[in-house]
Every structure is written in structure tokens, then in C-alpha cells.
Design a protein around this motif. Structure first.
Motif: not given
Length: 238
Positions: A171-175, A180-198
Motif C-alpha cells: 500500500t503506497v503512501t507517497a510518490g 494505490r495498492t500494488l501487487r507483484h509476482d516473480h519478484v527477485v528477492r536475491e540474485l546469486a552468481g555468476p557461477f561457472d557455466a557447468s
């Protein structure tokens, strides 16, 4: 001493762990990245479009919330400076960034504004991905492996792992999106990497407030230029 060790072991609660796996197979699955912000008034339609993508769209969706809107009145609780930096790096050719921005396999995708669905080619992938996740109340451990299906498949590439969460709301209170109440899916909480390709192996520590049933992991592999070769997602273990 032995009796004490045995008693302590008996008193320690067992940690419930669930394991599930996914395999990409031979078909190419595209990586669909959304760069968005709760401080941007034109972003909610893009968030809704991403949430409404059918499961058979043959894409792996990731929503990266950027932080450069935070200074304009509302601090996005899902934004990270690292995601803003990623967007800048992904747009190093054009030299500009904007929100909402979709990137389909590394290329700017604007068809969503006309209601178009992403149409990745139904081609044989150069790389096959395997993903295993083990979930406990404290962490989510992800292991990914790649298997080239072509002589140059994945050569000099890198693997990434992204922890995502669905069914989020604010629930957004500024800006620009105040009241407005905004809803989201597939939100990246943490991205790890890069790792080796294998192979890649990472343990995500689960934070208070994250909903275990709505978590998932996406794995994707890129070539030497950073272009996605294959993507795979696995939702939370039942």
C-alpha cells in the motif's frame, strides 16, 4: 558424556526439508526480465501484464525492482541497487535506461504495451538445465547443472540463480503511486552468481516476512556476451 550427547540429540527438533527438481529439456526457454519500481506511475500495468502471463508462454519471468526511483518520495521495499546496476549493464549499448522495461533474451521488448505475448522461437536449445531445490524453514538451497546440446553450447558462459517470490503487495503512501495498492509476482528477492557455466550451488537464507509457499528459484545460463541461452524455473516444493 555420551548420555548427554544422546539426550541433546533427542531434544534437538528435526528440520523438515523438502526437495524437488526440474529439467528444461531440449526446448529453448526464454528469459523475460522486467525492470520496474513502485515509485513509477507507468509501472503497475507492466507488473499486471507479467502476473497474467500464461504458464505455457515458454518464458521464465523475473521482476527486478530498481532503486533509482526511491529518491522521489517512495522507497520501494523490493528494490536493490544491484538491480539498477544490472539494468545499466544490460543497456550498455543504447546507453539509457527506463521503467518499465522488459528484456526478452537480452533484447528490448515493447510488444507488451500492445497486449502482445512474448513469442520466443520454438527452437532446440544449445544448453539443457537441471535444477534441484531443497527447502527448509531457514533456507532454500539451489543446485543447477548445465549440459551442452551443441558443440559451442554454453561455452565461456555463466550460470545465475534467482530467488523469487509471488503474491506480494504494497500500500503506497507517497510518490507517483500514492494511495494505490500494488501487487507483484516473480519478484527477485536475491540474485546469486555468476557461477561457472557447468554448475551452480547456493543457499538462500530466508528472511522474516518471506512466504515460503510463494518462493521459487530460477536458473539461467548466458553466453560470453551475456545473452541468455536457456532458463528454467522451479516453484516452492509442495
Amino acid at each position: 558424556m555420551r548420555a548427554c550427547i544422546l539426550l541433546c540429540a533427542l531434544l534437538t527438533p528435526a528440520v523438515h526439508a523438502a526437495t524437488c527438481t526440474a529439467t528444461s529439456g531440449a526446448t529453448h526457454h526464454s528469459l523475460l526480465e522486467l525492470y520496474t519500481s513502485e515509485g513509477c506511475s507507468s509501472c503497475p500495468p507492466a507488473d499486471r501484464w507479467l502476473s497474467q502471463l500464461p504458464e505455457d508462454a515458454n518464458v521464465v519471468p523475473l521482476a527486478f525492482h530498481v532503486d533509482y526511483w526511491d529518491r522521489l518520495g517512495w522507497k520501494d521495499p523490493y528494490a536493490q541497487a544491484a538491480f539498477s546496476q544490472r539494468q545499466r549493464a544490460r543497456n550498455s549499448g543504447p546507453g539509457w535506461i527506463y521503467t518499465p522495461q522488459f528484456m526478452l533474451d537480452g533484447k528490448d521488448f515493447r510488444g507488451w504495451r500492445r497486449g502482445l505475448k512474448p513469442a520466443p522461437p520454438a527452437s532446440i536449445a544449445a544448453v539443457e538445465l537441471m535444477l534441484t531445490i531443497t527447502q527448509t524453514p531457514q533456507y532454500l538451497e539451489a543446485k543447477a547443472e548445465s549440459r551442452p546440446r551443441a558443440p559451442d553450447g554454453g561455452r565461456a558462459g555463466q550460470l545465475f540463480l534467482a530467488l523469487t517470490e509471488n503474491k506480494l503487495s504494497s500500500t503506497v503512501t507517497a510518490g507517483e503511486n500514492a494511495r494505490r495498492t500494488l501487487r507483484h509476482d516473480h519478484v527477485v528477492r536475491e540474485l546469486a552468481g555468476p557461477f561457472d557455466a557447468s554448475r551452480a550451488h547456493y543457499r538462500f537464507a530466508l528472511q522474516p516476512g518471506w512466504k515460503a509457499a510463494d518462493l521459487g528459484v530460477a536458473a539461467f545460463i548466458t553466453n560470453a556476451r551475456g545473452d541468455p541461452l536457456q532458463a528454467l524455473a522451479q516453484p516452492a516444493c509442495p
